[in-house]
Design a protein around this motif. Sequence first.
Motif, PDB file in Angstrom:
ATOM      1  N   GLN A 264      66.332  32.182   1.716  1.00  0.00           N
ATOM      2  CA  GLN A 264      65.774  31.758   3.008  1.00  0.00           C
ATOM      3  C   GLN A 264      65.277  32.978   3.786  1.00  0.00           C
TER       4      GLN A 264
ATOM      5  N   ALA B  54      61.865  33.787   2.622  1.00  0.00           N
ATOM      6  CA  ALA B  54      60.960  32.781   3.188  1.00  0.00           C
ATOM      7  C   ALA B  54      60.711  33.054   4.666  1.00  0.00           C
ATOM      8  N   LEU B  55      61.760  33.470   5.365  1.00  0.00           N
ATOM      9  CA  LEU B  55      61.615  33.796   6.784  1.00  0.00           C
ATOM     10  C   LEU B  55      60.627  34.945   6.983  1.00  0.00           C
TER      11      LEU B  55
ATOM     12  N   VAL C  61      57.298  33.355   7.088  1.00  0.00           N
ATOM     13  CA  VAL C  61      57.142  32.664   8.375  1.00  0.00           C
ATOM     14  C   VAL C  61      56.861  33.697   9.467  1.00  0.00           C
TER      15      VAL C  61
ATOM     16  N   ALA D 134      63.986  28.245  -2.564  1.00  0.00           N
ATOM     17  CA  ALA D 134      64.069  28.481  -1.115  1.00  0.00           C
ATOM     18  C   ALA D 134      62.686  28.391  -0.474  1.00  0.00           C
TER      19      ALA D 134
ATOM     20  N   THR E  54      61.591  25.739   2.394  1.00  0.00           N
ATOM     21  CA  THR E  54      61.050  26.226   3.664  1.00  0.00           C
ATOM     22  C   THR E  54      59.727  25.547   3.988  1.00  0.00           C
TER      23      THR E  54
ATOM     24  N   TRP F  12      59.236  23.473   7.374  1.00  0.00           N
ATOM     25  CA  TRP F  12      58.193  23.968   8.284  1.00  0.00           C
ATOM     26  C   TRP F  12      57.112  22.910   8.501  1.00  0.00           C
TER      27      TRP F  12
END
Length: 180
Positions: free
Chosen positions: A65, A68-69, A72, A148, A152, A156
Amino acid sequence: MNFIAWTIVACEIGFWVVILLGLLTRYIFKKEKLGLFFLALTPVVDLVLLTVTATDLYNGATATQVHALAAVYLGVSIAFGKSMIRWADERFLYYVKRQGKKPVRRTGMDYARHSMKGTLQHLLAYIIGAAFLVVMIYLIDDPARTEAFSGTLKVWSLVLGIDFVISISYFIWPRPAKGK
């Protein structure tokens, strides 16, 4: 917290530090070109995060994650960066330098339009961040290592949909002025 998570934290802090340095240099020290230089460093912060994340994944890390963040964060930073700098600039001028107009609380259709503009920026952030995620899913080509990222994207997408619903609701039920 792992290295990527700390890098994201450092990049977020770095983003606001270079903005603050740019504003201080520009308005307090009257060095306009140097202030612009600091403000122009914000994309460098994004490049550092992209490089660290890509290198970690390239070296065989399973996507988390936190990875993935990072995608983002990059999307949000690119889509909202200019408006965040403008927001900070206006408030710095008014609250620190005691110049300019006081930032006003938006209401009615003005708030609805502003909210929709933010939602469209969110859509742009989503397109950018999702593109990074999809490219990484494609390049890694191992669903077990990129689960992940897929998760996400689903969350999202839901958040973006909710953002659109909320923004549209302000056109139906406009935000009232305080005291009304």
